[in-house]
Design an enzyme around this catalytic site. Structure first.
Site, PDB file in Angstrom:
ATOM      1  N   HIS A  95     103.577 107.737   6.945  1.00 12.76           N
ATOM      2  CA  HIS A  95     102.695 106.772   6.282  1.00 12.76           C
ATOM      3  C   HIS A  95     102.040 107.379   5.032  1.00 12.76           C
ATOM      4  O   HIS A  95     101.552 106.645   4.175  1.00 12.76           O
ATOM      5  CB  HIS A  95     101.616 106.345   7.282  1.00 12.76           C
ATOM      6  CG  HIS A  95     101.281 104.884   7.251  1.00 12.76           C
ATOM      7  ND1 HIS A  95     102.132 103.907   6.772  1.00 12.76           N
ATOM      8  CD2 HIS A  95     100.159 104.222   7.665  1.00 12.76           C
ATOM      9  CE1 HIS A  95     101.544 102.712   6.901  1.00 12.76           C
ATOM     10  NE2 HIS A  95     100.356 102.877   7.427  1.00 12.76           N
ATOM     11  N   ASN A 114      94.298 100.542   5.392  1.00 12.99           N
ATOM     12  CA  ASN A 114      93.937  99.117   5.445  1.00 12.99           C
ATOM     13  C   ASN A 114      92.914  98.705   4.395  1.00 12.99           C
ATOM     14  O   ASN A 114      92.694  97.515   4.186  1.00 12.99           O
ATOM     15  CB  ASN A 114      93.392  98.754   6.832  1.00 12.99           C
ATOM     16  CG  ASN A 114      94.417  98.947   7.919  1.00 12.99           C
ATOM     17  OD1 ASN A 114      95.565  99.295   7.652  1.00 12.99           O
ATOM     18  ND2 ASN A 114      94.028  98.727   9.148  1.00 12.99           N
ATOM     19  N   ASP A 120     105.210 103.937   1.819  1.00 13.32           N
ATOM     20  CA  ASP A 120     106.276 104.012   2.819  1.00 13.32           C
ATOM     21  C   ASP A 120     106.766 102.603   3.149  1.00 13.32           C
ATOM     22  O   ASP A 120     106.030 101.633   3.009  1.00 13.32           O
ATOM     23  CB  ASP A 120     105.751 104.683   4.094  1.00 13.32           C
ATOM     24  CG  ASP A 120     104.621 103.880   4.742  1.00 13.32           C
ATOM     25  OD1 ASP A 120     103.605 103.630   4.066  1.00 13.32           O
ATOM     26  OD2 ASP A 120     104.750 103.491   5.918  1.00 13.32           O
ATOM     27  N   ASN A 128      99.815  96.752   5.757  1.00 12.57           N
ATOM     28  CA  ASN A 128      98.376  96.500   5.614  1.00 12.57           C
ATOM     29  C   ASN A 128      97.801  97.037   4.307  1.00 12.57           C
ATOM     30  O   ASN A 128      96.864  96.449   3.753  1.00 12.57           O
ATOM     31  CB  ASN A 128      97.613  97.081   6.802  1.00 12.57           C
ATOM     32  CG  ASN A 128      97.916  96.341   8.087  1.00 12.57           C
ATOM     33  OD1 ASN A 128      98.214  95.150   8.068  1.00 12.57           O
ATOM     34  ND2 ASN A 128      97.860  97.030   9.207  1.00 12.57           N
TER      35      ASN A 128
END
Length: 197
Positions: free
Chosen positions: A32, A78, A103, A124
């Site tokens: 991530h 987020n 990613d 997100n």
């Protein structure tokens, strides 16, 4: 010819390059965080250093002769839009001159895709950015991290929050993605897509 236009904007930047990731030592090597890894590689190539600003780390430098700001939001994925929109407002950068490096589980490991606009694909970070910028028409460099393989007990969230495997060639992937950002700045979007997508 470059793809971006400063137009009537008062911006001193050609491009704001934001790499997505999560803060904290425990996330440093996560799939991530590949966006952060690419921004770090660009900074390393230009011998640029970061300072704390915009709820993240930012560095103003030159890449392929273009004036850029490299940004690593430290808001957690987020809330990435909060950091990126603050930087975009400060530098007076239009959304189409914001490049988000992130990613993507829908691309095979190491595959790259550069484009302007597009969907959010359940990401997100992208959702937060599109809400904060008020549009989905920003540049993206999608870096494929793949999905859990057959028999892998991890869900998607657990998978992206785990480290790359040695056979993924993380360093090669990050270097190639940084090459794509340099090409985007030096040669434009169409040529970058032709070479790297």
């Amino acid at each position: 010819m470059r793809f971006f236009r400063r137009g009537d904007s008062a911006s001193t930047l050609d491009l704001l390059v934001a790499g997505l990731g999560n803060p904290g030592r425990e996330h440093e090597s996560d799939r991530h965080n590949v966006g952060w890894m690419v921004v770090d590689e660009l900074a390393r190539r230009c011998d640029a250093s970061f300072k704390s600003k915009f709820s993240g780390k930012v560095s103003e430098t030159r890449v392929s002769g273009a004036r850029v700001a490299l940004l690593k939001p430290e808001t957690y994925m987020n809330e990435s839009g909060r950091s990126i929109s603050a930087a975009a407002r400060f530098f007076k950068v239009a959304p189409e001159n914001v490049l988000v490096v992130h990613d993507d589980v829908d691309l095979d490991v190491g595959r790259l895709q550069t484009r302007l606009g597009g969907g959010l694909a359940g990401h997100n970070g992208l959702r937060s950015i599109s809400q904060a910028l008020g549009t989905q028409e920003f540049l993206r460099l999608r870096i494929g991290v793949g999905r859990p393989g057959r028999g892998d007990p991890r869900d998607i969230a657990g998978y992206v929050l785990s480290a790359f495997e040695s056979h993924d060639d993380r360093d090669g992937m990050v270097a190639r993605a940084a090459d794509a950002v340099e090409a985007l700045l030096g040669e434009g979007l169409d040529e970058t897509q032709r070479r790297f997508n």
